[in-house]
Design a protein around this motif. Structure first.
Motif, short mmCIF file in Angstrom:
data_model
loop_
_atom_site.label_atom_id
_atom_site.label_comp_id
_atom_site.label_asym_id
_atom_site.label_seq_id
_atom_site.Cartn_x
_atom_site.Cartn_y
_atom_site.Cartn_z
N VAL A 1 42.70 29.69 57.78
CA VAL A 1 42.87 28.42 58.49
C VAL A 1 42.33 27.34 57.58
N ALA A 2 43.18 26.41 57.20
CA ALA A 2 42.82 25.43 56.17
C ALA A 2 42.37 24.13 56.79
N HIS A 3 41.26 23.63 56.27
CA HIS A 3 40.76 22.33 56.69
C HIS A 3 41.16 21.28 55.67
N ARG A 4 40.92 21.59 54.41
CA ARG A 4 41.38 20.71 53.33
C ARG A 4 42.75 21.20 52.88
N LEU A 5 43.74 20.38 53.03
CA LEU A 5 45.10 20.82 52.73
C LEU A 5 45.29 21.18 51.27
N ARG A 6 44.49 20.61 50.38
CA ARG A 6 44.68 20.94 48.96
C ARG A 6 44.30 22.39 48.65
N THR A 7 43.61 23.07 49.59
CA THR A 7 43.22 24.46 49.35
C THR A 7 44.33 25.44 49.67
N VAL A 8 45.44 24.98 50.25
CA VAL A 8 46.47 25.92 50.71
C VAL A 8 47.68 25.95 49.79
N ARG A 9 47.72 25.14 48.77
CA ARG A 9 48.94 25.01 47.99
C ARG A 9 49.33 26.29 47.27
N ASP A 10 48.35 27.17 46.99
CA ASP A 10 48.67 28.41 46.30
C ASP A 10 48.97 29.57 47.25
N ALA A 11 49.00 29.30 48.55
CA ALA A 11 49.31 30.36 49.51
C ALA A 11 50.75 30.80 49.37
N ASP A 12 51.01 32.09 49.63
CA ASP A 12 52.38 32.60 49.57
C ASP A 12 53.24 32.01 50.69
N PHE B 1 52.83 25.70 59.73
CA PHE B 1 52.31 24.50 60.39
C PHE B 1 52.37 24.74 61.89
N LEU B 2 51.23 24.74 62.50
CA LEU B 2 51.10 25.08 63.92
C LEU B 2 50.84 23.81 64.73
N ASP B 3 51.52 23.70 65.85
CA ASP B 3 51.29 22.58 66.77
C ASP B 3 51.57 23.06 68.19
N ALA B 4 50.59 22.83 69.08
CA ALA B 4 50.72 23.22 70.49
C ALA B 4 51.05 24.70 70.65
N GLY B 5 50.45 25.52 69.77
CA GLY B 5 50.64 26.95 69.89
C GLY B 5 51.95 27.48 69.35
N ARG B 6 52.76 26.63 68.70
CA ARG B 6 54.05 27.06 68.15
C ARG B 6 54.12 26.74 66.66
N ILE B 7 54.85 27.55 65.93
CA ILE B 7 55.07 27.27 64.51
C ILE B 7 56.25 26.30 64.41
N VAL B 8 55.98 25.09 63.95
CA VAL B 8 57.04 24.09 63.84
C VAL B 8 57.63 24.04 62.44
N GLU B 9 56.89 24.53 61.44
CA GLU B 9 57.40 24.60 60.07
C GLU B 9 56.77 25.80 59.38
N SER B 10 57.50 26.37 58.44
CA SER B 10 56.98 27.51 57.71
C SER B 10 57.66 27.59 56.36
N GLY B 11 56.89 27.89 55.32
CA GLY B 11 57.45 28.01 53.99
C GLY B 11 56.36 27.87 52.95
N THR B 12 56.76 27.76 51.68
CA THR B 12 55.79 27.53 50.62
C THR B 12 55.43 26.05 50.57
N HIS B 13 54.40 25.75 49.81
CA HIS B 13 53.94 24.37 49.69
C HIS B 13 55.07 23.46 49.18
N ASP B 14 55.74 23.88 48.11
CA ASP B 14 56.78 23.03 47.53
C ASP B 14 57.97 22.88 48.48
N ASP B 15 58.35 23.97 49.16
CA ASP B 15 59.46 23.90 50.10
C ASP B 15 59.16 22.90 51.22
N LEU B 16 57.97 22.97 51.76
CA LEU B 16 57.61 22.10 52.88
C LEU B 16 57.54 20.63 52.46
N LEU B 17 57.08 20.39 51.23
CA LEU B 17 57.05 19.01 50.76
C LEU B 17 58.48 18.46 50.60
N ARG B 18 59.41 19.31 50.12
CA ARG B 18 60.79 18.86 49.95
C ARG B 18 61.45 18.54 51.29
#
Length: 580
Positions: free
Chosen positions: A520-531, A535-552
């Motif tokens: 569970v990441a507090h500082r977003l810069r710590t998650v960029r190397d995750a496989d 992105f969780l909101d209201a108990g649901r996954i609203v987005e999922s992917g790698t760091h670069d994919d999500l930024l695009r």
């Protein structure tokens, strides 16, 4: 009450408890029978026949001596059994608390459990050691004396026997009259205990606000409510005490009147009437003590009921035929979890292959930390399944499950003891070299070198003698020593200074290498190397992917990323997504 006591403790204690109760009852009966020997003694003395009184006096002395010996053995048995029960209660309570769901430990539980584990258990277990002997004596001895009175004169004995329901009715009425007041007082005691804990925990905030010399209003209010509740409890018991006293006095008066009537009518001798009235008067003291003893027993019974309720709270069920996962991939299969009326996780599905890293981000209250808790089975899901290596965590026994998982929390709790003691919690049978290696990998050796007592440094209660970063390093060393294949990280760098953050990150990199990781990441810069990032909101996954994919994609994660990076680009501090 004895039945409830055995239910709380377990029926392995039934035999010593029943043996002690039987011994107490026998002692009380012997006490009443010894007083019966006073009747012929007094009758002979009233007739001025000392020779006739002498053998009865000798018999009375022998009976008193036997009674004294039995009373000593009875009291000693009560103390020994009470000590055994106390030890057994604490052991059972501790074991049960350790198996309750983490979700059970909600607000107010600290005060409730601390009161119950302290004063409550002692009060409940005092029944055998301190209360049962006088209570049995107060109930059985007068009944034995009444039986003696029946043997000497059935009319006086019957009159005394008919008074027993009146005494019982007063006791029952007193118990009902004080029940509500006693319950309120306990509730106020529990609230005050919670406020005391809150007051102690709030000291940094109070001092930072310059309020060190002011009273803590919430605590003061709780203490005032305790005073009011205690006064109401005392006042509610007063009518019962007076009622019992008046009842006993009325019984003695009635016996005196009846005895006088019988003596004047010639149906019984005056000496025998006086002797029986002496016996009746001897009943008064134990009967009057019932008021005080009854209040103490009601208090002990109330604590026993709370213990019974707590011990009846079902723990998370263990599987009858447990399975052992042979892989360490993770899966959330249509998981829904509710906390009270709130849905925290809502029909969530997610998979993570073995050896990969998943980062969970999102706004406060999204349910991020709850995902970790469900993986560790701190709660059971309401629907769906959480699986490790294809096995539902509910089908894996707790010991096996926790051996596969290492958890590093944001708020680290250390037990009072040395640094080495706290590291060894990860694997108690580890060698000294393995402990040192784990500490070095967590960069804890830097901390130990500058501490005056080194490895023998006491960390204090909760780790209070170490800084937050130092406690976090101990936690990582503990997880490294455990060497579990699955690692759960809950915002471990959220409140660290740059030096400690860099050291903790180095330790984490050693910890997660080659393992299945959910962070569970507090500082977003710590998650960029995750496989994978979810992105969780209201108990649901609203987005999922790698760091670069999500930024695009330019969605929610990209917006969060831009906000968190903007202050850093301007020389400011990170904006953080707070935990849930």
């Amino acid at each position: 009450m004895i039945r409830m006591l055995l239910r709380v403790l377990g029926h392995q204690y039934a035999r010593p408890v029943r043996r002690t109760v039987a011994l107490m009852t026998t002692t009380a009966i012997l006490e009443g029978l010894s007083y019966a020997l006073l009747v012929p003694v007094l009758a002979a003395l009233f007739e001025r026949d000392a020779a006739a009184a002498r053998p009865w006096l000798i018999a009375f002395g022998a009976a008193v001596a036997v009674y004294a010996g039995l009373r000593y053995v009875s009291d000693l048995s009560g103390f020994r059994v009470g000590t055994t029960l106390l030890r057994g209660t604490y052991r059972r309570l501790g074991d049960h608390l350790a198996r309750l769901p983490i979700g059970w430990y909600g607000p107010g539980r600290v005060g409730e459990v601390s009161l119950l584990a302290g004063r409550g258990v002692l009060q409940a277990m005092s029944v055998i050691a301190h209360l049962l002997t006088p209570y049995v004596s107060a109930a059985v001895t007068p009944l034995t004396i009444v039986a003696v009175m029946l043997a000497h004169d059935w009319r006086l004995g019957l009159a005394a026997l008919l008074a027993a329901p009146a005494v019982a009715a007063v006791q029952l009425w007193t118990g009902r009259a004080t029940a509500a007041a006693d319950a309120e007082r306990h509730h106020r005691d529990q609230q005050a205990a919670g406020r005391v804990v809150e007051y102690l925990q709030a000291q940094p905030v109070l001092r930072a606000g310059g309020r060190t010399v002011e009273r803590f209003g919430l605590l003061d209010d709780s203490l005032r409510e305790i005073r009011r509740a205690s006064r109401r409890s005392a006042l509610s018991a007063l009518p019962g005490v007076l009622g019992l006293s008046l009842t006993v006095q009325a019984i003695l008066t009635a016996l005196l009147v009846l005895g006088t009537y019988l003596a004047l009518g010639g149906g019984i001798g005056a000496a025998e009437v006086l002797a029986i009235l002496v016996l009746a008067a001897r009943c008064a003291d134990p009967l009057l003590s019932l008021a005080d003893l009854g209040g103490q027993l009601r208090g002990a019974r109330a604590e026993l009921a709370k213990l019974d309720t707590l011990l009846s709270t079902p723990p998370l069920p263990e599987p009858r035929e447990p399975v052992r996962p042979d892989r360490h991939d993770l899966e959330f299969d249509s998981v829904t979890f509710r906390h009270g009326d709130r849905t925290v996780i809502d029909d969530l599905s997610l998979t993570l292959p073995e050896g990969r890293r998943l980062a969970v981000v999102g706004p406060s209250g999204a349910g991020k930390s709850t995902l970790l808790q469900l993986l560790a089975r701190f709660h059971d899901v309401d629907s769906g399944a959480v699986r490790i290596g294809g096995a539902d965590v509910r089908a894996v026994d707790t010991r096996t499950l926790m051996s596969r998982i290492a958890i590093v929390f944001q708020d680290v709790y250390l037990f009072e003891g040395t640094i080495e003691d706290n590291i060894r919690l990860g694997r108690p049978d580890a060698t000294e070299a393995e402990v040192r290696e784990a500490a070095t990998a967590a960069r804890l050796d830097e901390v130990i070198d500058r501490l005056p007592d080194g490895w023998a440094t006491d960390v204090g209660e909760g780790g209070a003698l170490l800084s937050g970063g130092e406690r976090q390093r101990v936690s990582i060393a503990r997880a490294l020593l455990k060497d579990a294949p699955i690692v759960l990280l809950d915002e471990v760098t959220s409140a660290l200074d740059p030096v400690n953050e860099e050291a903790v990150h180095a330790g984490i990199e050693r910890l997660v290498a080659g393992r299945t990781v959910v962070m569970v990441a507090h500082r977003l810069r710590t998650v960029r190397d995750a496989d994978r990032i979810a992105f969780l909101d209201a108990g649901r996954i609203v987005e999922s992917g790698t760091h670069d994919d999500l930024l695009r994609r330019g969605g929610r994660y990209a917006a969060f990323w831009e906000i968190s990076m903007a202050p850093a680009a301007n020389g400011g501090v990170d904006v953080r997504a707070s935990g849930s």
